[in-house]
Design an enzyme around this catalytic site. Structure first.
Site, PDB file in Angstrom:
ATOM      1  N   TRP A 102     -24.091 -58.904 -24.118  1.00 17.11           N
ATOM      2  CA  TRP A 102     -23.363 -59.414 -25.283  1.00 17.11           C
ATOM      3  C   TRP A 102     -22.539 -60.635 -24.925  1.00 17.11           C
ATOM      4  O   TRP A 102     -22.437 -61.580 -25.712  1.00 17.11           O
ATOM      5  CB  TRP A 102     -22.489 -58.331 -25.920  1.00 17.11           C
ATOM      6  CG  TRP A 102     -23.290 -57.236 -26.556  1.00 17.11           C
ATOM      7  CD1 TRP A 102     -23.327 -55.923 -26.182  1.00 17.11           C
ATOM      8  CD2 TRP A 102     -24.191 -57.348 -27.668  1.00 17.11           C
ATOM      9  NE1 TRP A 102     -24.185 -55.221 -26.991  1.00 17.11           N
ATOM     10  CE2 TRP A 102     -24.725 -56.060 -27.906  1.00 17.11           C
ATOM     11  CE3 TRP A 102     -24.599 -58.407 -28.488  1.00 17.11           C
ATOM     12  CZ2 TRP A 102     -25.653 -55.804 -28.942  1.00 17.11           C
ATOM     13  CZ3 TRP A 102     -25.516 -58.161 -29.508  1.00 17.11           C
ATOM     14  CH2 TRP A 102     -26.024 -56.875 -29.719  1.00 17.11           C
ATOM     15  N   ASP A 172     -14.201 -59.684 -27.422  1.00 14.70           N
ATOM     16  CA  ASP A 172     -15.159 -58.936 -28.244  1.00 14.70           C
ATOM     17  C   ASP A 172     -14.909 -57.461 -27.924  1.00 14.70           C
ATOM     18  O   ASP A 172     -15.222 -56.993 -26.832  1.00 14.70           O
ATOM     19  CB  ASP A 172     -16.586 -59.355 -27.864  1.00 14.70           C
ATOM     20  CG  ASP A 172     -17.657 -58.505 -28.575  1.00 14.70           C
ATOM     21  OD1 ASP A 172     -17.300 -57.595 -29.354  1.00 14.70           O
ATOM     22  OD2 ASP A 172     -18.851 -58.779 -28.342  1.00 14.70           O
ATOM     23  N   LYS A 196     -19.274 -49.108 -34.327  1.00 14.02           N
ATOM     24  CA  LYS A 196     -19.222 -48.238 -33.154  1.00 14.02           C
ATOM     25  C   LYS A 196     -18.013 -47.317 -33.205  1.00 14.02           C
ATOM     26  O   LYS A 196     -18.147 -46.115 -33.144  1.00 14.02           O
ATOM     27  CB  LYS A 196     -19.264 -49.065 -31.886  1.00 14.02           C
ATOM     28  CG  LYS A 196     -20.685 -49.533 -31.592  1.00 14.02           C
ATOM     29  CD  LYS A 196     -20.797 -50.918 -31.094  1.00 14.02           C
ATOM     30  CE  LYS A 196     -22.255 -51.370 -31.136  1.00 14.02           C
ATOM     31  NZ  LYS A 196     -22.383 -52.804 -30.902  1.00 14.02           N
TER      32      LYS A 196
HETATM   33  C1  LIG Z   1     -22.941 -54.009 -30.860  1.00 10.39           C
HETATM   34  C2  LIG Z   1     -22.250 -55.133 -30.207  1.00 10.39           C
HETATM   35  C3  LIG Z   1     -22.354 -56.445 -30.693  1.00 10.39           C
HETATM   36  C4  LIG Z   1     -23.246 -56.823 -31.858  1.00 10.39           C
HETATM   37  O1  LIG Z   1     -22.692 -56.448 -33.032  1.00 10.39           O
HETATM   38  P1  LIG Z   1     -23.392 -56.813 -34.447  1.00 10.39           P
HETATM   39  O2  LIG Z   1     -22.393 -56.251 -35.396  1.00 10.39           O
HETATM   40  O3  LIG Z   1     -24.717 -56.142 -34.467  1.00 10.39           O
HETATM   41  O4  LIG Z   1     -23.499 -58.278 -34.527  1.00 10.39           O
HETATM   42  C5  LIG Z   1     -21.636 -57.432 -30.046  1.00 10.39           C
HETATM   43  N1  LIG Z   1     -20.850 -57.157 -29.004  1.00 10.39           N
HETATM   44  C6  LIG Z   1     -20.735 -55.917 -28.497  1.00 10.39           C
HETATM   45  C7  LIG Z   1     -19.848 -55.663 -27.326  1.00 10.39           C
HETATM   46  C8  LIG Z   1     -21.435 -54.872 -29.080  1.00 10.39           C
HETATM   47  O5  LIG Z   1     -21.325 -53.621 -28.580  1.00 10.39           O
END
Ligand SMILES: *Cc1c(COP(=O)(O)O)cnc(C)c1O
Length: 359
Positions: A102, A172, A196
């Protein structure tokens, strides 16, 4: 019908209490005679939901009034581009710590917007640890430093964030927001897709220090300009109303448990059950992450052969466990144990791991 033992990486389990509450309010939200999906986002009841969700998040993460809370769409993936569009300054660099797939994606998007580079990478050791930034002073002329607080695919997590930075820290937190208390004041911006730890997919939370809003330029399209959303309480255009409503219910649930401190304790208990089973298995299960970088949210491990892995996953599936396959890019197994995954389900998994190994 019993609930699945849901270890999906995302979207994933929601608290059963939240689903029941939503079911109860499904046809008639709070005396309106409507589902939340059916009401105007300009109506009083919806504005209240929006406001309550913001206030609850402010309370749970102890967010001061120096920060705006935004509810956006487009997922964390849109933030990979939108954040540098707003924060990356002319003649300066966006700095990135690469700790997994990511963060690689975040850097790649930023490089389409402007000047961005990696300042530390864990790629050479297959992302088993959170890499060290060798020289913090070299970052002085940057626009920001970007980290991925939890690496969903590799199962690693930052346990101590960089201190004494001279530039804003951007994180993030898609896969670990609200899994533990954090000091929001040490960040310039935090973003997280909700699916999540916070709710269903469709809403993305952005927490931004107000003074950073001055960096956005008028040339930005309105929808990609943080100021548009900050100035309109995230009601500039039609928001994902159902997702924000469910987010509110999840935050109420988190609050009722005792907030971030209480969640951290339960999360530690859950993670410990699985890591303990891995550690005492004498190499039957191999944890992917180094011990000092282990994630509370995603427990990644392999078995010694493809046959064993396949047998493990097939038997697990038979018993009602779902989502235990590792990410397609790394293979093996991964148990995602976000806030809403009950302790009893993790106990069941640890027990199965032990029984399978013994046999
Ligand atoms: C799942 C995830 C993403 C992607 O998220 P989307 O909502 O599908 O764009 C980005 N960064 C991390 C750390 C993730 O776990």
């Amino acid at each position: 019908m019993t609930r699945a033992y849901n270890f999906n990486a995302g979207p994933t389990a929601l608290p059963e209490e939240v689903l029941k509450r939503a079911e109860k309010e499904w046809l008639n939200y709070n005396g309106t005679g409507m589902n939340v999906m059916e009401m105007s986002h300009r109506s009083k009841p919806y504005e209240e939901i929006n406001h309550q969700a913001q206030n609850l998040l402010r309370k749970l993460l102890n967010i001061s009034n120096d920060y705006e809370i935004l509810f956006l769409q487009g997922g964390a993936s849109l933030q990979f581009a939108m954040m540098p569009m707003n924060l990356l300054e002319e003649g300066k660099k966006g700095y990135y710590v690469l700790s997994g797939s990511w963060s690689e994606k975040a850097l790649k998007e930023a490089q389409k917007i402007g000047d961005a580079e990696s300042v530390a990478s864990g790629k050479d050791n297959n992302y088993t640890t959170i890499p060290d930034i060798k020289d913090l002073s070299s970052l002085e002329n940057g626009s920001y430093l970007h980290i991925t607080s939890n690496n969903t695919i590799y199962g690693t997590q930052w346990h101590e964030t960089p201190k004494n930075l001279s530039i804003p820290l951007v994180a993030d937190m898609s896969s670990d927001i609200l899994c533990r208390p954090i000091d929001v004041n040490s960040y310039g911006l935090i973003y997280a897709g909700a699916q999540k730890n916070l709710g269903p997919s469709g809403v993305t939370v952005v927490i931004i220090k107000k003074d950073l809003l001055a960096r956005s330029k008028d040339s930005l399209p309105s929808m990609l300009d943080y100021r548009t959303h900050a100035n309109n309480q995230s009601l500039y255009n039609t928001p994902p109303t159902l997702a924000v409503y469910l987010l509110k219910l999840v935050l109420e649930w988190a609050d009722s448990l005792g907030g971030a401190e209480a969640l951290e304790k339960i999360n530690q208990q859950k993670a410990e059950l699985l890591y303990h089973e891995i550690d005492q298995s004498n190499g039957f299960y191999n944890g992917h992450a180094n011990k000092n970088s282990r994630s509370l949210m995603n427990v990644t491990f392999t078995l010694n052969s493809k046959e064993l892995t396949d047998a493990f996953l097939a038997e697990a599936k038979e018993l009602g466990f779902t989502g235990l396959n590792g990410h397609r890019s790394v293979g093996g197994c991964r148990a995602s144990i976000y806030n809403a995954v009950p302790l009893e389900h993790v106990e069941k998994l640890a027990q199965f791991m032990k029984e399978f190994r013994t046999r």
